[in-house]
Design a protein around this motif. Structure first.
Motif, PDB file in Angstrom:
ATOM      1  N   ILE A 382       0.861  -1.199   0.000  1.00  0.00           N
ATOM      2  CA  ILE A 382       0.000   0.000   0.000  1.00  0.00           C
ATOM      3  C   ILE A 382       0.890   1.239   0.000  1.00  0.00           C
ATOM      4  O   ILE A 382       0.675   2.169  -0.772  1.00  0.00           O
ATOM      5  CB  ILE A 382      -0.912   0.032   1.245  1.00  0.00           C
ATOM      6  CG1 ILE A 382      -1.716  -1.272   1.362  1.00  0.00           C
ATOM      7  CG2 ILE A 382      -1.848   1.234   1.185  1.00  0.00           C
ATOM      8  CD1 ILE A 382      -2.395  -1.455   2.709  1.00  0.00           C
ATOM      9  N   LYS A 385       2.350   2.173  -3.160  1.00  0.00           N
ATOM     10  CA  LYS A 385       1.302   2.437  -4.149  1.00  0.00           C
ATOM     11  C   LYS A 385       1.115   1.319  -5.150  1.00  0.00           C
ATOM     12  O   LYS A 385       0.591   1.538  -6.242  1.00  0.00           O
ATOM     13  CB  LYS A 385       1.549   3.780  -4.852  1.00  0.00           C
ATOM     14  CG  LYS A 385       1.572   4.961  -3.892  1.00  0.00           C
ATOM     15  CD  LYS A 385       1.458   6.262  -4.659  1.00  0.00           C
ATOM     16  CE  LYS A 385       1.160   7.460  -3.777  1.00  0.00           C
ATOM     17  NZ  LYS A 385       2.211   7.747  -2.759  1.00  0.00           N
ATOM     18  N   ASN A 388      -4.067   0.154  -3.910  1.00  0.00           N
ATOM     19  CA  ASN A 388      -4.630   1.170  -3.032  1.00  0.00           C
ATOM     20  C   ASN A 388      -5.303   0.492  -1.844  1.00  0.00           C
ATOM     21  O   ASN A 388      -5.455  -0.739  -1.811  1.00  0.00           O
ATOM     22  CB  ASN A 388      -5.591   2.075  -3.792  1.00  0.00           C
ATOM     23  CG  ASN A 388      -6.801   1.326  -4.316  1.00  0.00           C
ATOM     24  OD1 ASN A 388      -7.397   0.512  -3.610  1.00  0.00           O
ATOM     25  ND2 ASN A 388      -7.154   1.582  -5.565  1.00  0.00           N
ATOM     26  N   LYS A 390      -8.319   0.331  -0.731  1.00  0.00           N
ATOM     27  CA  LYS A 390      -9.559  -0.399  -0.896  1.00  0.00           C
ATOM     28  C   LYS A 390      -9.291  -1.812  -1.420  1.00  0.00           C
ATOM     29  O   LYS A 390      -9.817  -2.808  -0.917  1.00  0.00           O
ATOM     30  CB  LYS A 390     -10.472   0.358  -1.851  1.00  0.00           C
ATOM     31  CG  LYS A 390     -11.905  -0.073  -1.721  1.00  0.00           C
ATOM     32  CD  LYS A 390     -12.842   0.826  -2.486  1.00  0.00           C
ATOM     33  CE  LYS A 390     -14.177   0.140  -2.661  1.00  0.00           C
ATOM     34  NZ  LYS A 390     -14.854   0.575  -3.878  1.00  0.00           N
ATOM     35  N   GLN A 417      -2.183  -1.521  -8.913  1.00  0.00           N
ATOM     36  CA  GLN A 417      -2.752  -0.175  -9.027  1.00  0.00           C
ATOM     37  C   GLN A 417      -2.279   0.484 -10.305  1.00  0.00           C
ATOM     38  O   GLN A 417      -1.128   0.363 -10.700  1.00  0.00           O
ATOM     39  CB  GLN A 417      -2.330   0.638  -7.813  1.00  0.00           C
ATOM     40  CG  GLN A 417      -2.898   2.017  -7.784  1.00  0.00           C
ATOM     41  CD  GLN A 417      -2.757   2.624  -6.413  1.00  0.00           C
ATOM     42  OE1 GLN A 417      -3.688   2.718  -5.648  1.00  0.00           O
ATOM     43  NE2 GLN A 417      -1.546   3.011  -6.098  1.00  0.00           N
ATOM     44  N   THR A 419      -1.023   3.486 -12.134  1.00  0.00           N
ATOM     45  CA  THR A 419      -0.434   4.797 -11.833  1.00  0.00           C
ATOM     46  C   THR A 419       0.010   5.461 -13.141  1.00  0.00           C
ATOM     47  O   THR A 419       0.546   6.559 -13.146  1.00  0.00           O
ATOM     48  CB  THR A 419       0.784   4.658 -10.896  1.00  0.00           C
ATOM     49  OG1 THR A 419       1.613   3.615 -11.409  1.00  0.00           O
ATOM     50  CG2 THR A 419       0.351   4.327  -9.484  1.00  0.00           C
ATOM     51  N   LYS A 464      -8.648  -0.095  -9.662  1.00  0.00           N
ATOM     52  CA  LYS A 464      -7.191  -0.135  -9.676  1.00  0.00           C
ATOM     53  C   LYS A 464      -6.518   1.233  -9.800  1.00  0.00           C
ATOM     54  O   LYS A 464      -5.323   1.362  -9.613  1.00  0.00           O
ATOM     55  CB  LYS A 464      -6.724  -1.045 -10.827  1.00  0.00           C
ATOM     56  CG  LYS A 464      -7.062  -2.510 -10.559  1.00  0.00           C
ATOM     57  CD  LYS A 464      -6.448  -3.437 -11.587  1.00  0.00           C
ATOM     58  CE  LYS A 464      -7.187  -3.309 -12.908  1.00  0.00           C
ATOM     59  NZ  LYS A 464      -6.690  -4.318 -13.889  1.00  0.00           N
ATOM     60  N   ASN A 466      -5.158   4.876  -9.034  1.00  0.00           N
ATOM     61  CA  ASN A 466      -4.736   5.541  -7.818  1.00  0.00           C
ATOM     62  C   ASN A 466      -5.693   6.702  -7.590  1.00  0.00           C
ATOM     63  O   ASN A 466      -5.776   7.617  -8.420  1.00  0.00           O
ATOM     64  CB  ASN A 466      -3.290   6.038  -8.008  1.00  0.00           C
ATOM     65  CG  ASN A 466      -2.791   6.764  -6.783  1.00  0.00           C
ATOM     66  OD1 ASN A 466      -3.515   7.555  -6.178  1.00  0.00           O
ATOM     67  ND2 ASN A 466      -1.539   6.513  -6.429  1.00  0.00           N
ATOM     68  N   GLN A 468      -5.784   9.271  -5.670  1.00  0.00           N
ATOM     69  CA  GLN A 468      -5.212  10.625  -5.554  1.00  0.00           C
ATOM     70  C   GLN A 468      -4.894  11.174  -6.942  1.00  0.00           C
ATOM     71  O   GLN A 468      -5.239  12.313  -7.281  1.00  0.00           O
ATOM     72  CB  GLN A 468      -3.950  10.574  -4.684  1.00  0.00           C
ATOM     73  CG  GLN A 468      -3.404  11.939  -4.274  1.00  0.00           C
ATOM     74  CD  GLN A 468      -4.471  12.764  -3.513  1.00  0.00           C
ATOM     75  OE1 GLN A 468      -5.109  12.292  -2.583  1.00  0.00           O
ATOM     76  NE2 GLN A 468      -4.689  14.005  -3.959  1.00  0.00           N
TER      77      GLN A 468
END
Lengths: 479, 492
Positions: A382, A385, A388, A390, A417, A419, A464, A466, A468
């Motif tokens: 996590i 990254k 995430n 969840k 994830q 990115t 999946k 990110n 943010q």
């Protein structure tokens, strides 16, 4: 009229050892009745007891954990009474020279009624060692006796009457339990009878120096029962006194179903135990060398460990106290940290996700299918990254049920994830195009609309993306 | 002279060492030896009643096994195949162990006492269960719940007790040797009454594991034999530290060979406690036998010194407080719940306890349980039990002081010799007659009774030698020497 409540506790704790107190039968719970027995623990003619040194060592350790004075000279005595659960009709116990005396356990925290109790020392009068009796089960027509429990080493921990509320009693027992677990003295599983409690309670009017007659409530086998019976007894005794009644010293039982105590016997019927020194055993002499060696083996107490967690790992006091309330939990947590996971995140994940999964699966930390190394890896994934939060929850759930590592699951299910901004941009564009109203609202400054749009991106990316990055990119897209 | 007594001392082989030699040379087999003794039992024990039970099949099976071991040169020891009679309070696996009590009628022990394991390791054959006072409480064997054992020298007289069965079967030629137990004289006094040798070892030298406890801090298993040599042999076989008995002494093995070390009577110093001659009720015959043994030691150059046991007067009362206190607790396990006899005509738990114990225990046992329960009761503990324990310490100190002036003490065994059945009915009078043996149990020392002479009625009288803590070698050497120089005389 308000009375002062004076409570003292007698706690019996089974000592965890390989064999029983005075014979070589296994000390184990849950076997078929009367399969862990021998002529010695059945009290056959001619047998003799041989003391279990490990049980003595653990009793001394308990004494040191509770800051007691350790007796360099002590002995066993016989306590006589007739009952079928007592193989010899006397119990080998300790009368006037117990192993440990004059200690204390410092308590603080929240009790069952959530009231916060400030730091308070509860005096320990004595800790002595004896043998447990057999377990009786009463059927309609007859009674059964299981001698597997007969002869299991049993400590009796007697507190000073320093306890003033049912909450304090609850916290004290919790603290004792933690101490025993920390030093590997006992698991203190009350359901298995490894910890049992008798309470002594009496009332005193604040103006009077003398106590009213006390009541002893016997055989309470859950923390809740201790709390409830104390509430009940306080009330019952107050009512008698307020009605100008007279209390007489008595022993009462506890009916957990209806939540009431009931009379067992009054002082006049009190048994004469005819204590005398056990002639089959030599007095126990403890050398000061041995005691010094033992002092070095005394493990950190729960309170010490809690303080160290705050200091060493910079986690909040609340986290530290939750983590250290259970030794195996604290051990698990520390192991994770040693594999390099972030302390605060590990603490959150342990307290929330891990504890939930364990309680749902009715498992202890020792039985946890996810080992600390894998748990730490999940948290690191996590942090860097790879996934995430969840998704991590779903991965963890999977780890818990399958026993696989986080990376195995992520690879298998392609959960890594996203990115890559180009990939996310496509989801962002799709979200903006298909949701004109929220887009308009966001432009008008309604921030909840942003959450909705991020949610859409997450949906399109199957969780999946990110989040943010997605949020930043939506803002950029609309600016 | 009784018909039984005619066989006394005429049996051949009559001792462990003779039998061991005969087995070694092949002149005798274990089966033959056991069969001979069983024949003897069949012909005389209906008159003596020394045995409670004799499992002939088991005995002959064990003897046969021993003979085949010997035949193959695989004998376990020089004593492989030697039969030893066992007092009914010592556990032998799967054999009845009833302590001559109704409450344990038909009870078979699920395990072997350590002494039995020690004997078996050496190939010894367990040879019958001998009669005793119920739970070893008594000095006449009259308190057996089953039968009265007769003194082989005069079947109208008591054999002493509580190991009366063990002493009587040896004295009447029905066994070579036996194990007894001694809490206040229960080996030495019947040995003296029946004209055999009885050794009470130092407390802790012989494991008590498997001995049904009467008074734990006083009980000690020991041999009853025809001579001192046999007592030494048997003592070597049964002694030694036992992990199952926390009160057993470390490094407590006795070497029979040490008995034959150089012994010089001239360098021995014997102490005579002056209080011993002032004991009330000391019979003229016993006094005479005691003086005879003093003069034997003296005439052979042994030093005789007067010593003092100033607290002797308190020994009997202290003993009967401590012994009964422990007994009341030790015997509480006999409740009919897990084993033994249960009387359950009522479904009430208390009634089951009361009825089972009322029915199961005899008069003397009940008397002692009551006494012991009383002295331990709240409010009486300090006045009785605690004071008795303090007195015990003083008596032990008295012995220590006495032994600083001498090697061994010499004393009568009992103030009287074997008396007719029913002639002593006051329990207190019987208790008082333990005056010479009780102090030794209180102090924990070792002591032996050796046949010395006969009284006017032709009953044997023994002399007691008392040794310091763990000094069995010196004790047995002196006893053996005394045995060899003393002319026991003839029954008159």
């Amino acid at each position: 009229m308000k009375f002062d409540v004076i409570i003292g506790l007698e706690v019996h704790v089974q000592v965890m050892t390989k064999s029983k107190m005075f014979c070589s039968c296994p000390n184990r719970y849950g076997s078929d009745p009367n399969t862990l027995v021998c002529p010695i623990c059945m009290g056959y003619p001619g047998v003799l007891p041989v003391p279990n040194n490990e049980a003595i060592r653990k009793t001394l350790l308990a004494g040191l954990m509770c800051e007691c004075n350790i007796a360099l000279y002590s002995k066993f005595d016989r306590k006589s009474y007739f009952y079928p659960d007592m193989p010899k009709n006397y119990q080998i116990s300790q009368y006037d020279l117990p192993f440990c005396e004059d200690g204390k356990v410092v308590i603080s925290g929240k009790g069952l009624s959530k009231e916060f109790v400030e730091t308070k020392p509860i005096g320990i009068t004595r800790i002595h060692l004896e043998e447990d009796v057999a377990k009786s089960t009463h059927f309609r027509q007859c009674s059964g006796i299981d001698f597997n429990r007969a002869g299991v080493p049993l400590m009796e921990i007697v507190s000073e009457p320093d306890i003033s509320t049912p909450d304090e009693a609850y916290i004290y027992l919790t603290a004792l339990k933690q101490i025993m677990q920390y030093a590997d003295i006992s698991d203190c599983d009350m359901e298995k009878g490894q910890m049992r409690c008798d309470v002594n309670v009496s009332l005193k009017s604040p103006e009077s120096p003398t106590l009213n007659a006390k009541t002893e409530v016997k055989n309470l086998n859950s923390l809740k029962a201790v709390h409830r019976s104390l509430l009940y007894e306080t009330e019952r005794q107050s009512e008698v006194l307020e009605g100008n009644g007279q209390l007489i010293q008595q022993t009462r039982g506890w009916n957990d179903d209806i939540g009431e105590t009931y009379i067992l016997r009054t002082k006049e019927d009190a048994a004469d135990y005819r204590y005398f020194p056990e002639p089959d055993l030599m007095p126990v002499e403890i050398s000061s060398d041995y005691l010094e060696k033992l002092k070095k083996e005394v493990p950190e107490t729960p309170a010490q460990r809690c303080a160290r967690f705050i200091r060493e790992f910079a986690i909040p006091e609340y986290d530290a106290s939750v983590l250290t309330s259970n030794k195996s939990c604290a051990d698990y947590f520390e192991k994770c940290i040693s594999f390099g996971s972030d302390a605060k995140k590990t603490s959150n994940w342990t307290m929330v996700e891990l504890l939930r999964e364990l309680s749902q699966a009715n498992k202890t930390f020792d039985q946890c299918p996810v080992n600390p190394e894998n748990f730490a890896e999940l948290i690191k994934l996590i942090d860097n990254k790879t996934i995430n939060g969840k998704i991590a929850k779903a991965v963890f759930s999977d780890m818990f049920s399958s026993g696989k590592t986080a990376l195995e699951i992520i690879d298998e299910k392609g959960l890594k994830q996203v990115t890559d901004t180009d990939e996310i941009l496509q989801f962002v564009k799709k979200a903006v195009e298909s949701n004109p109203t929220p887009v308009q609202q966001l432009k008008e400054g309604k921030s909840t609309a942003l959450n909705f749009l991020v949610g859409q991106v997450m949906k399109f990316s199957k969780g999946k993306a990110n989040p943010q990055l997605a949020s930043d990119m939506i803002k950029k897209e609309l600016s | 002279m009784s018909t039984v007594q005619k066989f006394v001392f005429k049996h051949n082989p009559g001792t462990i060492h003779e039998a061991s030699d005969a087995l070694e040379t092949g002149d005798l087999s274990s089966v033959k030896l056991c069969e001979g003794l069983i024949d003897r039992i069949d012909s005389v024990d209906s008159e003596i009643n020394g045995f409670l039970s004799v499992d002939k099949d088991q005995i002959l099976e064990d003897a046969t096994a021993s003979d085949s071991r010997r035949k193959n040169g695989k004998e376990l020891s020089p004593y492989d195949g030697i039969p030893i009679a066992i007092k009914d309070n010592i556990s032998v696996k799967d054999q009845t162990c009833g302590c001559a009590s109704k409450i344990l009628e038909g009870f078979a022990s699920p395990y072997n006492a350590t002494v039995i394991n020690n004997l078996r390791k050496n190939g010894v054959v367990c040879f019958g269960r001998t009669n005793m006072d119920e739970f070893a409480m008594g000095s006449t064997t009259e308190f057996s719940a089953y039968r009265k054992t007769s003194n082989p020298w005069d079947v109208g007289r008591v054999p002493g007790g509580s190991s009366g069965g063990s002493a009587a079967v040896i004295s009447s030629g029905q066994a070579l040797a036996a194990l007894g137990s001694d809490t206040g004289g229960s080996i030495r006094q019947p040995a003296s009454f029946c004209g055999v040798v009885g050794l009470k070892p130092t407390y802790g030298r012989v494991s008590r594991y498997g001995l049904v406890a009467f008074a734990s801090s006083l009980d000690q298993i020991g041999p009853i034999t025809r001579d001192v040599e046999d007592a030494s042999i048997l003592f070597e076989l049964i002694s030694g530290h036992d992990e199952l008995d926390s009160t057993s002494l470390p490094k407590s093995n006795f070497n029979y060979a040490d008995l034959h070390d150089e012994f010089d009577i001239n360098s021995l110093k014997i102490g005579i406690p002056k209080e011993f001659l002032e004991v009330q009720g000391l019979s003229t015959d016993v006094k005479g036998a005691f003086e005879k043994s003093i003069s034997i030691f003296k005439s052979h150059g042994c030093g005789i010194v007067e010593v003092t046991l100033p607290n002797l007067a308190y020994a009997v009362s202290s003993y009967y407080i401590i012994a009964t206190a422990e007994a009341s607790s030790n015997l509480s396990r006999f409740d009919g719940i897990r084993y033994g006899n249960r009387v359950d005509k009522s479904s009430d738990l208390l009634d089951i306890y009361l009825d089972s114990r009322e029915n199961g225990f005899g008069e003397e046992v009940k008397r002692r349980i009551l006494l012991g329960t009383y002295v331990l009761s709240s409010g009486y503990y300090d006045a009785y039990y605690l004071r008795a324990q303090k007195m015990r310490t003083l008596i032990r100190d008295d012995f220590n002081k006495a032994f600083s002036a001498c090697d061994l003490l010499l004393s009568p065994v009992s103030p009287i010799s074997a008396y007719p059945f029913g002639s002593v009915s006051d329990p207190l009078q019987t208790y008082l007659s333990d005056i010479y043996t009780i102090p030794v149990n209180l102090a924990g020392n070792c002591a032996i009774s050796v046949p010395t002479s006969f009284d006017g009625d032709g009953m044997p009288i023994g002399t007691q030698l008392i040794g310091n803590f763990m000094e069995e070698v010196k004790l047995l050497q002196a006893a053996s020497w005394f045995e060899s120089v003393n002319d026991i005389g003839k029954q008159t």
